[in-house]
Scaffold this motif. Structure first.
Motif, short mmCIF file in Angstrom:
data_model
loop_
_atom_site.label_atom_id
_atom_site.label_comp_id
_atom_site.label_asym_id
_atom_site.label_seq_id
_atom_site.Cartn_x
_atom_site.Cartn_y
_atom_site.Cartn_z
N PHE A 195 0.84 -1.21 0.00
CA PHE A 195 0.00 0.00 0.00
C PHE A 195 0.87 1.25 0.00
N ASP A 196 1.86 1.29 0.90
CA ASP A 196 2.70 2.48 1.01
C ASP A 196 3.48 2.74 -0.27
N ASN A 197 4.05 1.69 -0.88
CA ASN A 197 4.84 1.88 -2.10
C ASN A 197 3.99 2.34 -3.28
N VAL A 198 2.80 1.76 -3.40
CA VAL A 198 1.92 2.16 -4.51
C VAL A 198 1.46 3.60 -4.32
N LEU A 199 1.02 3.95 -3.12
CA LEU A 199 0.56 5.31 -2.87
C LEU A 199 1.70 6.31 -3.06
N GLN A 200 2.88 5.98 -2.59
CA GLN A 200 4.03 6.87 -2.76
C GLN A 200 4.35 7.06 -4.23
N THR A 201 4.25 5.99 -5.00
CA THR A 201 4.51 6.10 -6.45
C THR A 201 3.49 7.01 -7.11
N ARG A 203 1.88 9.49 -5.74
CA ARG A 203 2.17 10.88 -5.34
C ARG A 203 3.37 11.44 -6.11
N ILE A 204 4.45 10.65 -6.21
CA ILE A 204 5.63 11.10 -6.93
C ILE A 204 5.30 11.33 -8.40
N GLY A 231 -11.38 -9.81 -9.83
CA GLY A 231 -12.20 -9.84 -8.63
C GLY A 231 -11.69 -10.77 -7.55
N GLY A 232 -10.38 -11.04 -7.56
CA GLY A 232 -9.80 -11.91 -6.53
C GLY A 232 -9.62 -13.33 -6.97
N LEU A 233 -10.09 -13.69 -8.16
CA LEU A 233 -9.94 -15.07 -8.64
C LEU A 233 -8.48 -15.41 -8.94
N PHE A 234 -7.70 -14.40 -9.41
CA PHE A 234 -6.32 -14.65 -9.82
C PHE A 234 -5.31 -13.97 -8.91
N GLY A 235 -5.73 -13.56 -7.75
CA GLY A 235 -4.82 -12.88 -6.83
C GLY A 235 -5.55 -11.79 -6.08
N ALA A 236 -5.10 -11.54 -4.85
CA ALA A 236 -5.81 -10.59 -3.99
C ALA A 236 -5.14 -9.23 -3.91
N GLU A 237 -3.98 -9.06 -4.55
CA GLU A 237 -3.23 -7.81 -4.39
C GLU A 237 -4.01 -6.58 -4.85
N GLU A 238 -4.78 -6.73 -5.91
CA GLU A 238 -5.54 -5.58 -6.40
C GLU A 238 -6.53 -5.09 -5.34
N GLN A 239 -7.32 -6.02 -4.81
CA GLN A 239 -8.36 -5.63 -3.85
C GLN A 239 -7.78 -5.22 -2.49
N ALA A 240 -6.70 -5.89 -2.09
CA ALA A 240 -6.17 -5.66 -0.74
C ALA A 240 -5.18 -4.51 -0.67
N ILE A 241 -4.50 -4.21 -1.80
CA ILE A 241 -3.41 -3.24 -1.77
C ILE A 241 -3.60 -2.09 -2.75
N ILE A 242 -3.78 -2.43 -4.03
CA ILE A 242 -3.75 -1.40 -5.07
C ILE A 242 -4.99 -0.51 -5.02
N VAL A 243 -6.17 -1.13 -4.92
CA VAL A 243 -7.40 -0.33 -4.88
C VAL A 243 -7.41 0.62 -3.68
N PRO A 244 -7.05 0.16 -2.47
CA PRO A 244 -7.01 1.11 -1.35
C PRO A 244 -6.05 2.28 -1.57
N VAL A 248 -7.17 6.35 -1.70
CA VAL A 248 -6.56 7.42 -0.91
C VAL A 248 -6.01 8.51 -1.83
N ALA A 249 -5.37 8.10 -2.94
CA ALA A 249 -4.83 9.09 -3.88
C ALA A 249 -5.94 9.97 -4.45
N ARG A 250 -7.06 9.37 -4.77
CA ARG A 250 -8.18 10.15 -5.30
C ARG A 250 -8.74 11.08 -4.23
N GLN A 251 -8.76 10.64 -2.99
CA GLN A 251 -9.20 11.51 -1.90
C GLN A 251 -8.28 12.71 -1.73
N GLU A 252 -7.00 12.53 -2.11
CA GLU A 252 -6.03 13.63 -2.03
C GLU A 252 -6.10 14.55 -3.26
N GLY A 253 -6.99 14.23 -4.19
CA GLY A 253 -7.17 15.08 -5.36
C GLY A 253 -6.44 14.65 -6.60
#
Length: 347
Positions: A195-201, A203-204, A231-244, A248-253
Motif C-alpha cells: 500500500f505504502d509503495n503504490v501510494l508513494q509512487t 504521489r511522486i 475480482g480476486g480469482l487470480f490474486g488478492a493484491e488488487e483488492q487488498a493493496i492497489i485499490v485502497p 486514498v490518492a483520489r481523496q487527495e485530489g
C-alpha cells in the motif's frame, strides 16, 4: 553564462562513448552547452571510431579542468572533464571492474555538481551492472544509476535514503510509465507491491508529471495479476493493496484510475496522432511490466527519467550493448532525446 548540461560517459567498454561522439557529430545544435564527464582518451577513441565510419575528420576532444571553462570550448569540439581514472583503454564488450569504477566516479561527480547548482542537469550514458559489482568497494553496493543518485541526493539533503523516495519513469512520444519497483528479482518485486509503495509512487508521479505538463496528469494504474486479479480469482493484491492506494490518492485530489488489466492499460494510454491516450502516464507494478511496452514502441526514442530527485537526470532507454560496442553501429537517437528532455525539465 548559462550553466552547462553534463553528460556522463557511461561504461567505457560499452556504446556510451561512441553514442556521445555520434551525437556531437550528428546534432551539434542539440549538444551546444554540453560537457562530458569522463575519460579523455576513451572519448578520443570514440570520435576516431565514428570518423572512420563516416569518412570524416574526428571531432577534437578538449580536456577542461573546471566547469567555468565550459564556455571556452569551441563549436564542434567535445569538452571533457577528466573525473575518473582509467590506466589504459578497456576492451570493448567485456565486463571490467575498472570501467565500472570509472563510470561510477563520473556519475557521483556530475550529481554533486548539479546538486551544488554548478550545472543545470545531467544525462547519463549506459552503465553495466556487472561492471559495478566487479568494481567492488562502495560501487558494488549500487545496482544502477537510480540507487546511486538517490544516495547522493540523500547525502546532499542530509536525510536518510529512505526519506528520499525515487521512481523510474520511461517515456517516449506515445507512452509514459512509472515503476513501483526497479532493479530487483521478480519475487522481490511482487513483495514490493505494498500500500505504502503504490501510494508513494502515485504521489511522486503526480508531482513530477504535473510539473512537466503544466497540469495534473491523468494516471492509469496497472494491476499486478492477469486481468487485474479478476475480482480476486487470480490474486488478492488488487483488492487488498492497489485499490485502497488508489482510493486514498483520489481523496487527495489525484486524477487516478484503475487498477486495469496490465495487458490492455498501456494500449489505452498510448498517444498517437490519430487517437489521444486515455491517460498521460501509467503506473506499473514492476520493472518489465512497464518497460516492455515503452521499449517495444521504439528504444531509439525512449528516455529514462528519475523522479523524486532534487536534480534533473535523464538517460537513454537502452543499455551498454556490449554486442555491438566498438562497431560504430550504435544509434544516438535515444541519447539525443534524453538531452532534449533534460533541457525541457531543467528550464
Amino acid at each position: 553564462m548559462n550553466k552547462p548540461l553534463l553528460i556522463t560517459m557511461g561504461d567505457a567498454a560499452g556504446i556510451g562513448p561512441e553514442i556521445i561522439a555520434k551525437a556531437f557529430t550528428e546534432s551539434p545544435v542539440d549538444l551546444a552547452g554540453c560537457i562530458v564527464v569522463g575519460d579523455v582518451v576513451t572519448l578520443r577513441r570514440a570520435t576516431a571510431l565514428i570518423a572512420s565510419q563516416t569518412g570524416t575528420l574526428a571531432l577534437p576532444v578538449a580536456q577542461i579542468d573546471l566547469l567555468a571553462e565550459a564556455s571556452c570550448v569551441p563549436p564542434r569540439c567535445i569538452g571533457v572533464l577528466q573525473k575518473c581514472e582509467l590506466p589504459a583503454l578497456v576492451a570493448y564488450g567485456q565486463i571490467n571492474g575498472l570501467a565500472g569504477q570509472a563510470a561510477a566516479d563520473c556519475i557521483v561527480w556530475a550529481a554533486r555538481a548539479v546538486l551544488a547548482g554548478e550545472a543545470k542537469a545531467m544525462v547519463t550514458a549506459p552503465i553495466h551492472k556487472e561492471a559495478l559489482a566487479a568494481a567492488g568497494g562502495w560501487v558494488a553496493h549500487f545496482p544502477g544509476h537510480t540507487e546511486m543518485l538517490q544516495a547522493e541526493a540523500a547525502g546532499f539533503l542530509g536525510r536518510p535514503v529512505s526519506e528520499v523516495p525515487v521512481r523510474m519513469m520511461l517515456a517516449n512520444d506515445e507512452l509514459k510509465t512509472v515503476l513501483v519497483s526497479i532493479h530487483m528479482s521478480l519475487r522481490q518485486a511482487i513483495e514490493a507491491v505494498t500500500f505504502d509503495n503504490v501510494l508513494q509512487t502515485l504521489r511522486i508521479t503526480h508531482a513530477a508529471v504535473s510539473a512537466s505538463l503544466g497540469r495534473p496528469p491523468r494516471i492509469g494504474v496497472a494491476g499486478l495479476n492477469p486481468h487485474a486479479g479478476e475480482g480476486g480469482l487470480f490474486g488478492a493484491e488488487e483488492q487488498a493493496i492497489i485499490v485502497p492506494a488508489v482510493v486514498v490518492a483520489r481523496q487527495e485530489g489525484l486524477d487516478v484510475h484503475g487498477p486495469f488489466a496490465p495487458d490492455t492499460v498501456f494500449m489505452r494510454a498510448r498517444n498517437t496522432p490519430t487517437k489521444p491516450g486515455e491517460f498521460d502516464v501509467v503506473v506499473a507494478m514492476y520493472h518489465d511490466q512497464g518497460l516492455i511496452p515503452v521499449k517495444y514502441l521504439g528504444v531509439e526514442q525512449g528516455v529514462n527519467v528519475t523522479l523524486g530527485l532534487p536534480l534533473v537526470r535523464t538517460s537513454p532507454d537502452h543499455g551498454t550493448a556490449f554486442d555491438i560496442a566498438g562497431t560504430g553501429r550504435a544509434d544516438a537517437s535515444s541519447l539525443l532525446a534524453a538531452i532534449r528532455m533534460a533541457r525541457r525539465l531543467a528550464a
